[in-house]
Design a protein around this motif. Structure first.
Motif, mmCIF file in Angstrom:
data_model
loop_
_atom_site.group_PDB
_atom_site.id
_atom_site.type_symbol
_atom_site.label_atom_id
_atom_site.label_comp_id
_atom_site.label_asym_id
_atom_site.label_seq_id
_atom_site.Cartn_x
_atom_site.Cartn_y
_atom_site.Cartn_z
ATOM 1 N N ASN A 145 20.358 69.536 33.541
ATOM 2 C CA ASN A 145 19.676 68.589 33.856
ATOM 3 C C ASN A 145 18.898 68.886 35.245
ATOM 4 O O ASN A 145 18.059 68.187 35.476
ATOM 5 N N LYS B 122 15.649 70.140 33.844
ATOM 6 C CA LYS B 122 14.739 69.121 32.775
ATOM 7 C C LYS B 122 14.325 67.838 33.373
ATOM 8 O O LYS B 122 13.244 67.253 32.981
ATOM 9 N N LYS B 123 15.340 67.040 34.229
ATOM 10 C CA LYS B 123 15.133 65.686 34.518
ATOM 11 C C LYS B 123 14.437 65.803 35.804
ATOM 12 O O LYS B 123 14.966 65.543 36.625
ATOM 13 N N ASP C 268 10.773 70.716 33.513
ATOM 14 C CA ASP C 268 9.987 69.609 33.483
ATOM 15 C C ASP C 268 8.699 69.795 34.177
ATOM 16 O O ASP C 268 7.617 69.405 33.934
ATOM 17 N N LYS C 269 8.777 70.334 35.306
ATOM 18 C CA LYS C 269 7.427 70.631 36.030
ATOM 19 C C LYS C 269 6.428 71.287 35.279
ATOM 20 O O LYS C 269 5.429 71.374 35.153
ATOM 21 N N GLN D 67 6.266 71.665 32.059
ATOM 22 C CA GLN D 67 5.691 71.131 30.828
ATOM 23 C C GLN D 67 4.470 70.093 31.211
ATOM 24 O O GLN D 67 3.677 69.687 30.727
ATOM 25 N N THR D 68 5.042 69.318 32.469
ATOM 26 C CA THR D 68 4.088 67.999 32.760
ATOM 27 C C THR D 68 3.144 68.429 33.732
ATOM 28 O O THR D 68 2.194 67.677 33.764
#
Length: 300
Positions: free
Chosen positions: A89, A92-93, A98-99, A101-102
């Motif tokens: 977590n 990913k969250k 997460d950074k 990918q986004t």
């Protein structure tokens, strides 16, 4: 005798097999880089083997480190970059993966035009992406987690990453998160560039093993010299305001009101130990309740 179904083995092979070669070979002289502030530029160019990025919350440490991983994958053949966290977590969250990918993959696609695969999952349920490199093949960037030091020692044994980023290092309570991981670097074949250990953290206190490893141990008292393989960099959050939502820093001030130690660490980026008396009664002690008089800001 029952016949073995080989489909499962074929599937496992496909899970870690790189995509077909990219259709376009990029010019190795491409000079595009992400938009960097002064401190990020310094860290971007740092070639110390062991690099610690530290500072208050919201200062851009993770963003810079993941960009360095992507550059490493692009500039080297057969690179394997790892994001290591204590729990999935944490990556990913809203964390490092997460950074990636986004925020980071889109800017590299737009800026340099290189290709990335979709996110895939290996047999250990770790996620990874293939990143096009300048040699016309692929490098890998993966995320792994290990909540306990003894598990980490076993999980990294035999691995040969070429660059590792450990996020939230002060949340790791053992020096294994440095020693076991750093010891695996430097052996990956066909990687000519720097094979670097990078970590990011919010400060704890000078008694923490991270502080000792990066601020104390590299200094040789007999010679009076600093080991150049170790580098630490403070990230001022003022330089990262343009990436932070309005009101975030003001919210932190309210959250840590009444806790001078945590405020110093998370808002100012200071290495401050919590006094032993406070630590003993940490679960029940609160400045606002137990201290008088207080200022209008809630401080003694």
């Amino acid at each position: 005798m029952a016949k073995i179904n080989t489909h499962a083995f074929k599937l496992l092979g496909e899970m870690v097999r790189p995509p077909p070669p990219p259709p376009e070979l990029h010019d190795p002289k491409d000079d595009w880089v992400p938009d960097l502030n002064p401190t990020e530029q310094k860290a971007w160019n740092c070639d110390a083997k062991y690099l610690l990025l530290w500072g208050a919350k919201g200062s851009g440490k993770t963003w810079l480190a993941v960009n360095k991983l992507v550059r490493h994958c692009y500039e080297n053949q057969n690179a394997l970059a790892i994001i290591l966290v204590r729990t999935q977590n944490m990556a990913k969250k809203g964390g490092a993966f997460d950074k990636l990918q986004t925020e980071i993959i889109p800017q590299w696609k737009a800026g340099l035009g290189i290709q990335f695969s979709d996110v895939k999952t290996d047999q250990q349920h770790y996620q990874y992406v293939w990143i096009e490199n300048r040699f016309g093949s692929w490098s890998m960037l993966a995320v792994m987690s290990s909540p306990h030091a003894h598990q980490l020692r076993e999980r990294v044994r035999g691995m040969e990453p070429s660059m590792v980023f450990v996020d939230e290092l002060t949340s790791c309570q053992s020096i294994e998160y440095f020693q076991s991981v750093a010891a695996q670097l430097g052996r990956r074949p066909f990687v000519d560039g720097l094979q670097q250990y990078i970590a990011a953290c919010n400060p704890e206190g000078p008694s923490h093993w991270v502080y000792q490893q990066f601020f104390v141990t590299p200094f040789d008292e007999e010679t009076g010299k600093w080991d150049p393989d170790f580098q630490e960099m403070f990230f001022p959050r003022e330089e990262n305001k343009h990436r932070i939502q309005a009101g975030y820093f003001e919210g932190l001030k309210k959250i840590y009101k009444g806790d001078k130690i945590e405020s110093a660490r998370m808002e100012e980026g200071e290495w401050v130990d919590r006094p032993s008396g406070e630590a003993l009664f940490a679960e029940i002690y609160h400045v606002v309740i137990h201290v008088r008089p207080l200022t209008e800001d809630g401080h003694p």
